[in-house]
Structure formats: C-alpha cells, structure tokens
Design a protein around this motif. Structure first.
Motif, PDB file in Angstrom:
ATOM      1  N   GLN A  83       0.827  -1.205   0.000  1.00  0.00           N
ATOM      2  CA  GLN A  83       0.000   0.000   0.000  1.00  0.00           C
ATOM      3  C   GLN A  83       0.864   1.259   0.000  1.00  0.00           C
ATOM      4  N   GLU A 133      -6.703   3.886  -0.861  1.00  0.00           N
ATOM      5  CA  GLU A 133      -6.910   3.643   0.572  1.00  0.00           C
ATOM      6  C   GLU A 133      -8.081   2.694   0.788  1.00  0.00           C
ATOM      7  N   SER A 134      -9.166   2.885   0.057  1.00  0.00           N
ATOM      8  CA  SER A 134     -10.354   2.046   0.232  1.00  0.00           C
ATOM      9  C   SER A 134     -10.085   0.611  -0.196  1.00  0.00           C
ATOM     10  N   ILE A 137      -7.931  -1.253   2.418  1.00  0.00           N
ATOM     11  CA  ILE A 137      -8.659  -1.538   3.661  1.00  0.00           C
ATOM     12  C   ILE A 137      -9.611  -2.710   3.453  1.00  0.00           C
ATOM     13  N   SER A 178      -2.417  -3.609  13.260  1.00  0.00           N
ATOM     14  CA  SER A 178      -3.261  -3.582  12.059  1.00  0.00           C
ATOM     15  C   SER A 178      -4.376  -2.562  12.204  1.00  0.00           C
ATOM     16  N   CYS A 182      -4.904   0.564   9.717  1.00  0.00           N
ATOM     17  CA  CYS A 182      -6.174   0.747   9.017  1.00  0.00           C
ATOM     18  C   CYS A 182      -6.830   2.068   9.407  1.00  0.00           C
ATOM     19  N   SER A 185      -5.111   4.772   7.530  1.00  0.00           N
ATOM     20  CA  SER A 185      -5.554   4.759   6.133  1.00  0.00           C
ATOM     21  C   SER A 185      -6.942   5.369   5.994  1.00  0.00           C
ATOM     22  N   ALA A 186      -7.838   5.027   6.932  1.00  0.00           N
ATOM     23  CA  ALA A 186      -9.200   5.556   6.868  1.00  0.00           C
ATOM     24  C   ALA A 186      -9.215   7.070   7.070  1.00  0.00           C
TER      25      ALA A 186
END
Length: 221
Positions: A83, A133-134, A137, A178, A182, A185-186
């Motif tokens: 990512q 990003e989506s 995830i 994790s 995440c 990222s969100a």
C-alpha cells in the motif's frame, strides 16, 4: 530553491499538491510517519518470522506451513508495505506532472491555464488516493482472519490430521498494529475526501461567478 525542495518532500509524504489546505497536509504527514513507524517496529518484532509464531498440534511435517497459508494467505506486513509503495508511486507521479507553486507566479494567461490544469490533476490524484486507501482496507478485511479474534483456528489442510488446531502466538499485538494502520488509512482517505469536496466547491463557485459576470462584460462591449 529550499522552498521548492521542501514542497517536493511534503508532496512526497502527503501524496497531495499545494492546493490542499495546510491543516490537511500536516495531518497527512503525521499519518505517513505513523504508518512508517508501524511497519518499522512491526518488521523487527511481530512480522519478522510469522510462521515460527504459528503453532499447530500436529506431528506432520508439512502441516504447519500449509495451515499458516490457509490462516494467513497474505501477510499484513506485505499488504501494508505494498500500500505504501503504491501511494508513493502516486506521489512521485504527482511531483513529475504538477509543477511547483513557486513557478509561473505572474498573472499571465499561460499561468492561468496551467493553474486550471494543475487543479484538475489535483482532483484526479485525490480520487486516486481515496480509491487506493479504500481498496487496501477492504482487501485487508477480506484476507485477514478478522480483527479482535483470539488467533485460534482449526486447520482444514489435507496435509494434516483431522481436528488440527493452530494458534498465532502474537495475534493480539498484530491486531493492535493492524487496527492502527487501518485507522491511519481511513483518516487519510476521509481527509482526501474532504479536500476533494472543498476543491469541487471552489470550482463550482468560480464557474458560478464567471457566469454572473459574463453578461455585464458583454454590455460593456
């Protein structure tokens, strides 16, 4: 020259251009360092040798590796690293195709047209970043055994005996790392979404203003 270099580094870390607000760019830089920190610490502790931390109550030689592949088809560390590679590739393309804001300061027609093209490129990169990003995830939740799990799983591999139970000894710590990655990222995706809506709103207001001024310019002519 120093300001241009600082802008390049900022663009590389955030993945967005100078059209983004200062607050948004600052938060994105902090999130980038958080993600780097998670991978750096996790690579030396949690994900250094994941298969050795995976234990099964089986005497078969190939049982544990096959159960580990069944339990974790893609390592979270590899997914998160991929990512970041994709995001930095996007940032590099942004740096290559979007000139610095310190260029073309003169209010010429060429500078105005270049500014409009840069704004369109800025919107395209925001969309791309939100999509990246989506996707990652969603991919993480698809391939991971699930958050807040005990790390105990029954193996169904043909290489094992019946009713083989396996345990990931560092599952709880991995889940914490994790969740942090995440969450970063969100938040990054939501910031890019907010900047995208702000840019689209600015474009709409600019077009609306130009349309209202156009009849008066015709009357003056």
């Amino acid at each position: 020259m120093g300001m241009q270099e600082m802008e390049t580094v900022t663009c590389l870390l955030t993945g967005v251009s100078h059209f983004t607000s200062e607050l948004g760019r600052t938060i994105l830089i902090i999130l980038s360092f958080i993600r780097f920190g998670i991978l750096a610490v996790g690579s030396q502790t949690l994900w250094k040798d994941e298969e050795m931390d995976f234990s099964c109550n089986s005497t078969q030689l190939l049982c544990q590796p096959s159960c580990f592949d069944e339990y974790c088809p893609i390592s979270s560390f590899n997914l998160f690293s991929l990512q970041l590679v994709v995001l930095f590739t996007l940032s590099l393309s942004l740096i290559c195709y979007m000139p610095s804001k310190y260029k073309n300061r003169e209010g010429s027609l060429l500078g105005h047209l270049q500014g409009r093209n840069q704004l369109k490129l800025h919107i395209l990169h925001l969309l791309s970043r939100i999509l990246i990003e989506s996707i990652f995830i969603v991919t993480f939740f698809k391939v991971s055994p699930g958050l807040l799990q005990s790390g105990v799983a029954q193996c169904h591999s043909v290489q094992c005996e019946a009713f083989v139970i396996c345990v990931d000894l560092k599952e709880e710590a991995k889940q914490m790392f994790s969740i942090g990655f995440c969450a970063a990222s969100a938040v990054s995706g939501f910031i890019c979404l907010g900047e995208l809506l702000s840019s689209l709103r600015s474009i709409y207001k600019a077009k609306k203003t130009s349309h209202t001024k156009q009849p008066y310019s015709k009357q003056l002519c």
